[in-house]
Write a protein that holds these residues in place. Sequence first.
Motif, PDB file in Angstrom:
ATOM      1  N   SER A  12      36.906  31.314  12.495  1.00  0.00           N
ATOM      2  CA  SER A  12      36.683  31.783  13.881  1.00  0.00           C
ATOM      3  C   SER A  12      37.107  33.046  14.370  1.00  0.00           C
ATOM      4  O   SER A  12      37.865  33.751  13.838  1.00  0.00           O
ATOM      5  N   SER A  13      35.932  33.475  15.373  1.00  0.00           N
ATOM      6  CA  SER A  13      36.142  34.842  15.861  1.00  0.00           C
ATOM      7  C   SER A  13      36.962  34.968  17.120  1.00  0.00           C
ATOM      8  O   SER A  13      36.722  34.170  18.066  1.00  0.00           O
ATOM      9  N   THR A  47      39.057  42.575  17.408  1.00  0.00           N
ATOM     10  CA  THR A  47      38.362  41.365  16.943  1.00  0.00           C
ATOM     11  C   THR A  47      38.760  41.058  15.517  1.00  0.00           C
ATOM     12  O   THR A  47      38.931  42.033  14.789  1.00  0.00           O
ATOM     13  N   SER A  86      37.430  34.553  23.357  1.00  0.00           N
ATOM     14  CA  SER A  86      37.711  35.803  24.071  1.00  0.00           C
ATOM     15  C   SER A  86      38.777  35.837  24.935  1.00  0.00           C
ATOM     16  O   SER A  86      38.734  34.815  25.603  1.00  0.00           O
ATOM     17  N   SER A  93      38.140  37.772  19.911  1.00  0.00           N
ATOM     18  CA  SER A  93      38.158  38.985  20.553  1.00  0.00           C
ATOM     19  C   SER A  93      39.209  39.396  21.792  1.00  0.00           C
ATOM     20  O   SER A  93      39.034  38.388  22.717  1.00  0.00           O
ATOM     21  N   ARG A 139      39.182  37.612  12.842  1.00  0.00           N
ATOM     22  CA  ARG A 139      38.949  36.224  12.363  1.00  0.00           C
ATOM     23  C   ARG A 139      39.846  35.562  11.727  1.00  0.00           C
ATOM     24  O   ARG A 139      40.821  35.914  10.806  1.00  0.00           O
ATOM     25  N   THR A 175      34.052  30.563  18.817  1.00  0.00           N
ATOM     26  CA  THR A 175      34.134  32.072  19.230  1.00  0.00           C
ATOM     27  C   THR A 175      35.193  31.898  20.538  1.00  0.00           C
ATOM     28  O   THR A 175      34.920  31.176  21.311  1.00  0.00           O
ATOM     29  N   SER A 178      30.824  31.897   9.187  1.00  0.00           N
ATOM     30  CA  SER A 178      31.216  31.769  10.554  1.00  0.00           C
ATOM     31  C   SER A 178      31.635  30.411  10.832  1.00  0.00           C
ATOM     32  O   SER A 178      32.728  30.577  11.740  1.00  0.00           O
ATOM     33  N   GLY A 212      43.119  35.505   7.366  1.00  0.00           N
ATOM     34  CA  GLY A 212      41.911  36.023   8.078  1.00  0.00           C
ATOM     35  C   GLY A 212      42.016  37.530   7.788  1.00  0.00           C
ATOM     36  O   GLY A 212      42.553  38.244   6.918  1.00  0.00           O
ATOM     37  N   VAL A 270      37.968  42.338  12.271  1.00  0.00           N
ATOM     38  CA  VAL A 270      36.635  42.610  12.201  1.00  0.00           C
ATOM     39  C   VAL A 270      36.350  44.209  12.996  1.00  0.00           C
ATOM     40  O   VAL A 270      35.531  45.227  12.231  1.00  0.00           O
TER      41      VAL A 270
END
Length: 301
Positions: free
Chosen positions: A221-222, A124, A75, A224, A126, A73, A217, A99, A102
């Motif tokens: 990968s996320s 956000t 940010s 933000s 992915r 994750t 998940s 991707g 989100v």
Amino acid sequence: MKKHAALTLLGLFAILFAACAPRALSLPSIPEPATGAAPADLAAPEYRAAPEEQARSAGAVGAADQERLVVQTASLSMVVTDPLAKATAIRRMAEGMGGYVVSSYIYQSTFGEAGLVADSASITVRVPAERLEDALEEIKADAVEVRSENVTGEDVTAAYVDLESRKRNLEAAEAQLMEIMDTATKTQDVLAVYNELVRVRGEIEMVRGQMQYYEESAAFSSISVELIPDVATQPIETGGWQPQGTVKAAVEALIRSLQWLADAAIWLGICGVPLLIVVGLPLGLVVRAARRRRAKAAAGG
């Protein structure tokens, strides 16, 4: 002489008694067991682990063999010249990498004593885990300032292996319940087995959903990103002079004044003229009549 003869006879008697006596019984020798080994009939029984312990042992071995599942994750908080355009560029980048988006949020914020209003955004996305570094570099490429950046990873391999073991056990229980269902003859027994089968299948679907969540998940990968407009980075100077801010404030004041004058003209044209006609015309006639009367009175006097 007699004493010597007596001793000789006693010795002969002892020899004859020893020769005629029965021989001692000889017992067969019993071999001793090896040191530390127990007899076969006293050996300890073989230990068999319970099904739960077997599942835990299999899970521990599976965790070592299972490919690592790490959920990454990231940010970011950064300043850009145009948050709306940057949010669109990030969305296109994520889709181009395979991707998806989100969430996306666009809002207005007020900055400084002058009350400057500018657009801000947060998004956000992915992206495939193997493209995370490339995505971060592309996002930061045209940033005015990167205020913060944080990348974390969580290893969920053990939890995933536990779910996999639980799923196998539930599927085995499902197969056994199906066999019992085939052999059951009483309606009560069939209903009891059916209810248990429904419960087990519900748990299987729940476990599969959790496993799928971990897989997705780890695969994507996320990221933000908080997008701050460049105007928010300008320092507020209480003792200095900022011509750009003064010009902008003057232009805004002029625009507001012109807007007020335009609004007043519209109100006057729509509401004032009809009121002037309705109220002013009768009043003008009354005043004119009064003047005529005074003029006649003065002429007659």
